[in-house]
Design a protein around this motif. Structure first.
Motif, short mmCIF file in Angstrom:
data_model
loop_
_atom_site.label_atom_id
_atom_site.label_comp_id
_atom_site.label_asym_id
_atom_site.label_seq_id
_atom_site.Cartn_x
_atom_site.Cartn_y
_atom_site.Cartn_z
N PRO A 85 -21.03 -11.49 3.00
CA PRO A 85 -20.56 -12.82 2.57
C PRO A 85 -21.54 -13.89 3.05
CG PRO A 85 -18.79 -11.58 3.66
CD PRO A 85 -20.07 -10.82 3.90
N ALA A 86 -21.58 -15.00 2.35
CA ALA A 86 -22.44 -16.11 2.76
C ALA A 86 -22.04 -16.59 4.15
CB ALA A 86 -22.34 -17.24 1.75
N ALA A 87 -23.03 -16.92 4.95
CA ALA A 87 -22.78 -17.41 6.30
C ALA A 87 -23.86 -18.41 6.67
CB ALA A 87 -22.75 -16.25 7.30
N ASP A 88 -23.56 -19.25 7.66
CA ASP A 88 -24.51 -20.26 8.11
C ASP A 88 -24.87 -19.99 9.56
OD1 ASP A 88 -24.60 -21.67 5.69
OD2 ASP A 88 -22.82 -22.84 6.22
N ALA A 89 -25.87 -19.15 9.78
CA ALA A 89 -26.31 -18.85 11.13
C ALA A 89 -26.84 -20.11 11.80
CB ALA A 89 -27.40 -17.77 11.10
N TYR A 90 -26.41 -20.33 13.02
CA TYR A 90 -26.85 -21.50 13.79
C TYR A 90 -26.70 -22.79 12.99
CZ TYR A 90 -28.69 -18.16 17.17
OH TYR A 90 -28.80 -17.15 18.09
N GLY A 91 -25.55 -22.94 12.33
CA GLY A 91 -25.31 -24.16 11.59
C GLY A 91 -26.25 -24.36 10.43
N ALA A 92 -26.67 -23.27 9.80
CA ALA A 92 -27.58 -23.30 8.65
C ALA A 92 -28.94 -23.88 9.01
CB ALA A 92 -26.97 -24.07 7.48
#
Length: 338
Positions: A318-325
């Protein structure tokens, strides 16, 4: 965006991670346009140059930096986004060095056979075709020789910060602080996340390769000077135990140790932890998922520590935002520099 340009003179190179005063103080969000010397300090220039005759082994893997990042404190995460890597010369060098490499005896793998002979290969760069030329040095039976054009795929062998505990580590070594990881994944478009161990982080880069196969079998890639453009930013807290990489299409964790199995294990455990952070997964659920989706390319099997990667395709998750994108943010900023 602040832009810092720096072409070090030989007396300004760093030879270690840690123990070196910074060349510059920069703010988070700064772009750096740098020049890095090759791993041989530019001393291997002809096929007749032999390492034992022209190299000073105390001056290999020169680093550009270190850079003090304002506000960086132990426990923070440094984000280094590689915007562009451009070969700085029209040639590069590779060599075999006695008792060095994956397929020869060493002082740690002691054998009675003699070391492989020294030999140097010079690769010519064709900028228009974006290739480097491999030329066999010994005649091929029934022909005048053998040569082949290989795609030029620039990468950085070393990206690292100062280690913890006042340690000073050689620029030949990869470990938790990054360093000489020698992974082809350290290419333009990659964001590298490193845990900060000392005030200012004190990061350095170098060891440009015009191309390298996974594992770096003989111990040296197509080693060349590099024009490097990067953006450095800072994330408060969240320091990863092992270096993390993010591309548009992949997540990766680099583990470095000996034996090779332990390097691989470190990268696997690091990815289990990252999947847990990204998706809130229990450790065993992350372990099960990782087992079915990961790939394990080798970085190097030659350095003081070996380096292995665990690589996961984002398309499987699934889409995710590592370290706040942060990666997406730095990719957008990078368009201002290209």
């Amino acid at each position: 965006m602040d832009v810092v340009e720096f072409r070090p003179t030989p007396d300004q190179y760093a030879w270690t991670f840690g123990g070196v005063a910074p060349t510059h103080r920069v703010r988070p969000g700064t772009a750096l346009k740098l020049w890095t010397e090759d791993a041989f300090s530019g001393r291997l220039q002809r096929a007749c140059d032999l390492p034992s005759q022209v190299l000073d082994m105390t001056e290999v893997n020169p680093q550009t930096g270190p850079f003090h990042v304002e506000g960086a404190e132990p426990g923070d995460t440094l984000a280094i986004h590689i915007v562009d890597l451009t070969p700085a010369r029209d040639w590069a060098a590779s060599t075999t060095i006695p008792f060095f490499g994956a397929l020869t005896g060493t002082d740690r793998t002691a054998l009675l056979n003699t070391p492989l002979p020294e030999q140097t290969w010079i690769y010519q760069l064709d900028r228009a075709r974006n290739t480097v030329l491999f030329e066999a040095q010994r005649p091929v039976r029934g022909s005048d020789g053998f040569s082949i054009e290989l795609p030029c795929n620039p990468m950085l062998g070393t990206v690292g910060v100062a280690p913890a505990g006042r340690e000073v580590r050689s620029s030949l070594v990869p470990d938790k602080f990054g360093g000489n990881m020698d992974t082809p994944e350290m290419k333009a478009g990659t964001t590298c996340f490193l845990g900060v161990n000392v005030e200012g982080a004190l990061f350095s880069v170098g060891d440009g390769h015009y191309r390298q196969g996974e594992g770096e079998s003989c111990g040296t890639a197509v080693e060349g000077a590099m024009e490097v453009t990067l953006i450095v930013d800072l994330i408060k807290g969240g320091a990863p135990e092992w270096p993390r990489l993010e591309h548009d299409d992949h997540y990766a964790v680099v583990g470095s140790s000996r034996p090779l199995e332990d390097a691989w294990r470190a990268s696997q455990v690091g990815m289990v932890g990252w999947l847990g952070e990204l998706y809130g997964l229990d450790r065993l659920d992350a372990y099960q998922l990782l087992t079915q989706i990961s790939r394990s390319p080798l970085a190097n099997v030659v350095d003081a520590n070996y380096s292995a990667l665990t690589l996961v395709e984002k398309s499987l998750l699934p889409a995710a935002d590592a370290y706040g994108a942060m990666h997406r943010h730095l990719r957008e900023l990078s368009r201002e520099l290209i």
